[in-house]
Motif scaffolding. Structure first.
Motif, PDB file in Angstrom:
ATOM      1  N   PHE A  70       0.797  -1.228   0.000  1.00 15.84           N
ATOM      2  CA  PHE A  70       0.000   0.000   0.000  1.00 15.84           C
ATOM      3  C   PHE A  70       0.829   1.276   0.000  1.00 15.84           C
ATOM      4  N   LEU A  71       2.131   1.181   0.256  1.00 11.80           N
ATOM      5  CA  LEU A  71       2.967   2.380   0.294  1.00 11.80           C
ATOM      6  C   LEU A  71       3.466   2.801  -1.085  1.00 11.80           C
ATOM      7  N   GLN A  72       2.951   2.147  -2.155  1.00 12.52           N
ATOM      8  CA  GLN A  72       3.526   2.388  -3.475  1.00 12.52           C
ATOM      9  C   GLN A  72       3.452   3.855  -3.898  1.00 12.52           C
ATOM     10  N   GLU A  73       2.434   4.575  -3.452  1.00 12.28           N
ATOM     11  CA  GLU A  73       2.320   5.966  -3.878  1.00 12.28           C
ATOM     12  C   GLU A  73       3.199   6.888  -3.049  1.00 12.28           C
ATOM     13  N   GLY A  74       3.391   6.561  -1.787  1.00 10.33           N
ATOM     14  CA  GLY A  74       4.208   7.402  -0.933  1.00 10.33           C
ATOM     15  C   GLY A  74       3.627   8.792  -0.777  1.00 10.33           C
ATOM     16  N   ILE A  75       4.443   9.696  -0.311  1.00 14.66           N
ATOM     17  CA  ILE A  75       4.035  11.093  -0.154  1.00 14.66           C
ATOM     18  C   ILE A  75       4.811  11.926  -1.168  1.00 14.66           C
ATOM     19  N   LEU A  76       4.074  12.558  -2.081  1.00 15.64           N
ATOM     20  CA  LEU A  76       4.713  13.343  -3.131  1.00 15.64           C
ATOM     21  C   LEU A  76       5.041  14.750  -2.647  1.00 15.64           C
ATOM     22  N   SER A  77       6.154  15.273  -3.134  1.00 13.00           N
ATOM     23  CA  SER A  77       6.544  16.651  -2.868  1.00 13.00           C
ATOM     24  C   SER A  77       6.258  17.499  -4.098  1.00 13.00           C
ATOM     25  N   LYS A  78       6.339  18.790  -3.936  1.00 15.30           N
ATOM     26  CA  LYS A  78       6.106  19.697  -5.058  1.00 15.30           C
ATOM     27  C   LYS A  78       7.104  19.398  -6.171  1.00 15.30           C
ATOM     28  N   GLY A  79       6.602  19.222  -7.371  1.00 15.41           N
ATOM     29  CA  GLY A  79       7.448  18.939  -8.518  1.00 15.41           C
ATOM     30  C   GLY A  79       7.605  17.459  -8.818  1.00 15.41           C
ATOM     31  N   ASP A  80       7.175  16.581  -7.886  1.00 18.42           N
ATOM     32  CA  ASP A  80       7.256  15.143  -8.124  1.00 18.42           C
ATOM     33  C   ASP A  80       6.164  14.687  -9.091  1.00 18.42           C
ATOM     34  N   ARG A  81       6.493  13.669  -9.878  1.00 12.08           N
ATOM     35  CA  ARG A  81       5.503  13.024 -10.749  1.00 12.08           C
ATOM     36  C   ARG A  81       5.479  11.543 -10.429  1.00 12.08           C
ATOM     37  N   TYR A  82       4.290  10.977 -10.447  1.00 13.44           N
ATOM     38  CA  TYR A  82       4.094   9.591 -10.000  1.00 13.44           C
ATOM     39  C   TYR A  82       3.650   8.727 -11.163  1.00 13.44           C
ATOM     40  N   PHE A  83       4.338   7.573 -11.355  1.00 11.73           N
ATOM     41  CA  PHE A  83       4.083   6.711 -12.512  1.00 11.73           C
ATOM     42  C   PHE A  83       3.948   5.243 -12.088  1.00 11.73           C
ATOM     43  N   CYS A  84       3.309   4.479 -12.958  1.00 11.69           N
ATOM     44  CA  CYS A  84       3.298   3.023 -12.837  1.00 11.69           C
ATOM     45  C   CYS A  84       3.549   2.430 -14.211  1.00 11.69           C
ATOM     46  N   ALA A  85       4.600   1.624 -14.313  1.00  9.88           N
ATOM     47  CA  ALA A  85       4.906   0.911 -15.549  1.00  9.88           C
ATOM     48  C   ALA A  85       4.420  -0.523 -15.408  1.00  9.88           C
ATOM     49  N   LYS A  86       3.762  -1.030 -16.456  1.00 14.19           N
ATOM     50  CA  LYS A  86       3.191  -2.374 -16.396  1.00 14.19           C
ATOM     51  C   LYS A  86       3.573  -3.193 -17.620  1.00 14.19           C
ATOM     52  N   LEU A  87       3.771  -4.476 -17.376  1.00 13.90           N
ATOM     53  CA  LEU A  87       3.932  -5.447 -18.441  1.00 13.90           C
ATOM     54  C   LEU A  87       2.619  -6.227 -18.526  1.00 13.90           C
ATOM     55  N   LEU A  88       1.975  -6.161 -19.696  1.00 12.44           N
ATOM     56  CA  LEU A  88       0.676  -6.797 -19.870  1.00 12.44           C
ATOM     57  C   LEU A  88       0.775  -7.970 -20.840  1.00 12.44           C
ATOM     58  N   LYS A  89      -0.031  -8.968 -20.581  1.00 15.44           N
ATOM     59  CA  LYS A  89      -0.210 -10.070 -21.523  1.00 15.44           C
ATOM     60  C   LYS A  89      -1.703 -10.381 -21.574  1.00 15.44           C
ATOM     61  N   LYS A  90      -2.277 -10.200 -22.764  1.00  9.96           N
ATOM     62  CA  LYS A  90      -3.727 -10.349 -22.946  1.00  9.96           C
ATOM     63  C   LYS A  90      -4.484  -9.462 -21.950  1.00  9.96           C
ATOM     64  N   ASN A  91      -3.977  -8.220 -21.810  1.00  6.13           N
ATOM     65  CA  ASN A  91      -4.570  -7.195 -20.957  1.00  6.13           C
ATOM     66  C   ASN A  91      -4.519  -7.513 -19.466  1.00  6.13           C
ATOM     67  N   LEU A 107       6.050  -1.764 -11.926  1.00  9.61           N
ATOM     68  CA  LEU A 107       6.990  -0.950 -11.156  1.00  9.61           C
ATOM     69  C   LEU A 107       6.354   0.410 -10.914  1.00  9.61           C
ATOM     70  N   TYR A 108       6.211   0.776  -9.650  1.00 11.62           N
ATOM     71  CA  TYR A 108       5.793   2.132  -9.295  1.00 11.62           C
ATOM     72  C   TYR A 108       7.045   2.966  -9.066  1.00 11.62           C
ATOM     73  N   PHE A 109       7.047   4.193  -9.557  1.00  7.23           N
ATOM     74  CA  PHE A 109       8.182   5.062  -9.281  1.00  7.23           C
ATOM     75  C   PHE A 109       7.749   6.517  -9.253  1.00  7.23           C
ATOM     76  N   VAL A 110       8.559   7.314  -8.566  1.00  2.00           N
ATOM     77  CA  VAL A 110       8.349   8.754  -8.477  1.00  2.00           C
ATOM     78  C   VAL A 110       9.476   9.441  -9.226  1.00  2.00           C
ATOM     79  N   LEU A 111       9.132  10.333 -10.125  1.00  2.00           N
ATOM     80  CA  LEU A 111      10.122  11.146 -10.830  1.00  2.00           C
ATOM     81  C   LEU A 111      10.291  12.441 -10.055  1.00  2.00           C
ATOM     82  N   LEU A 112      11.472  12.619  -9.464  1.00  4.16           N
ATOM     83  CA  LEU A 112      11.747  13.796  -8.654  1.00  4.16           C
ATOM     84  C   LEU A 112      12.004  15.004  -9.542  1.00  4.16           C
ATOM     85  N   SER A 113      11.937  16.170  -8.948  1.00  2.00           N
ATOM     86  CA  SER A 113      12.123  17.412  -9.713  1.00  2.00           C
ATOM     87  C   SER A 113      13.528  17.530 -10.283  1.00  2.00           C
ATOM     88  N   ASN A 114      14.491  16.777  -9.719  1.00  2.00           N
ATOM     89  CA  ASN A 114      15.872  16.819 -10.228  1.00  2.00           C
ATOM     90  C   ASN A 114      16.107  15.850 -11.386  1.00  2.00           C
TER      91      ASN A 114
END
Length: 308
Positions: free
Chosen positions: A26-47, A53-60
């Protein structure tokens, strides 16, 4: 963003910004700071999602999976092939460069959380990721072993608790005063206290069914506190343990561990994660030795970085 390209096994790569789906960790989203962007990359097979992988893109420009959490990393639904993991990583790297992103840091959960870790680490290495960190986690796993340990130790434990005049409070969190105690006790011992209290309080308030506090008292004076977290539905994470330096006796640490194990048993978890045993960045051999009295498994949490 979606890439329609399919690999020979009919996999598809999808990258979503601000995903709304919920994961058992449940902590995958975490707490975002100003300038952060939140993403989820998925590998799908037959939808159907096979790996993510959840990740946060920091402002840097650095992408982190995940920030301000014990770990993040790749999660697999059952099993995937080596070709699928490689395809996922290759597509992820292509999309990260387009965002753009300058580096990716992955803190992969220890193996008891993700059974495909050996394959994941191998493919990460083969795709140029550099190993930048390693922490040893100690575990007590298997419900039958947990119950057996308690049956063997509880009678003597209860006698010692009574002799010491100790009482226990265990359950959901009603007050955050324990954080002041932990901060003060760690300061007295000269240990670091790196807790982001506002973020932690927000998480506990948002997910009250995932956090539990175990506190031991002598009369009304706190002897110790441990914050325990159900990071996943089948696990309990031993987090923020602290003992009052003025109240510590030889049995204080063992009493605390046994109360946590009782909580794990009551919650019906498959394993208890006693966490890592570093102290201010150095290996704490005495703590590893102490936890080994209760642990029956170990696994490493690895940190990988890829410069893009």
């Amino acid at each position: 963003m979606k890439n329609s390209k399919m690999d020979p096994k009919n996999y598809d790569f999808v990258l979503h910004e601000n995903p709304s789906d919920v994961h058992d960790y449940f902590l995958q989203e975490g707490i975002l700071s100003k300038g952060d962007r939140y993403f989820c990359a998925k590998l799908l097979k037959k939808n159907k999602c096979k790996m993510l992988l959840y990740f946060v893109l920091l402002s840097n420009g650095q992408a982190v999976s995940l920030k301000n959490t014990p770990f993040g990393g790749f999660w697999v639904e059952k099993k995937v092939s080596s070709e699928a993991v490689q395809y996922f990583l290759e597509e992820l790297i292509v999309h990260l460069k387009k965002i753009p992103c300058r580096s990716l840091k992955v803190v992969q959960a220890p193996g008891l959380y993700e059974s495909n870790n050996a394959l994941i680490h191998y493919i990460l290495y083969s795709k140029g990721f550099e190993l930048k960190g390693m922490l040893l986690h100690q575990f007590l796993e298997d419900r039958k072993i947990i119950k057996g340990l308690l049956m063997a130790k509880l009678p003597k434990h209860k006698k010692k608790m009574k002799k010491l005049g100790y009482s226990v409070e265990q359950g959901s969190i009603k007050s955050f005063n324990f954080l002041k105690d932990i901060q003060q006790w760690r300061r007295i011992r000269g240990h670091e206290y790196n807790v982001q209290e506002e973020s932690l309080i927000n998480q506990i308030s948002s997910f009250p069914d995932r956090y539990f506090l175990v506190s031991i008292y002598h009369d009304e004076t706190p002897v110790s506190h441990v914050l325990c977290v159900k990071l996943t539905s089948n696990s309990l994470y031993y987090y923020l343990p602290a003992i009052n330096p003025q109240m510590q006796v030889t049995y204080s640490g063992e009493a605390m561990m046994l109360e946590v194990i009782q909580l794990g048993d009551a919650l019906g978890v498959d394993f208890i994660d006693f966490g890592s045993s570093d102290l201010d960045g150095a290996t704490n051999h005495s703590l590893i030795r102490f936890k080994s009295k209760f642990a029956n498994a170990t696994a490493n949490k690895l940190t990988w970085i890829l410069e893009l």
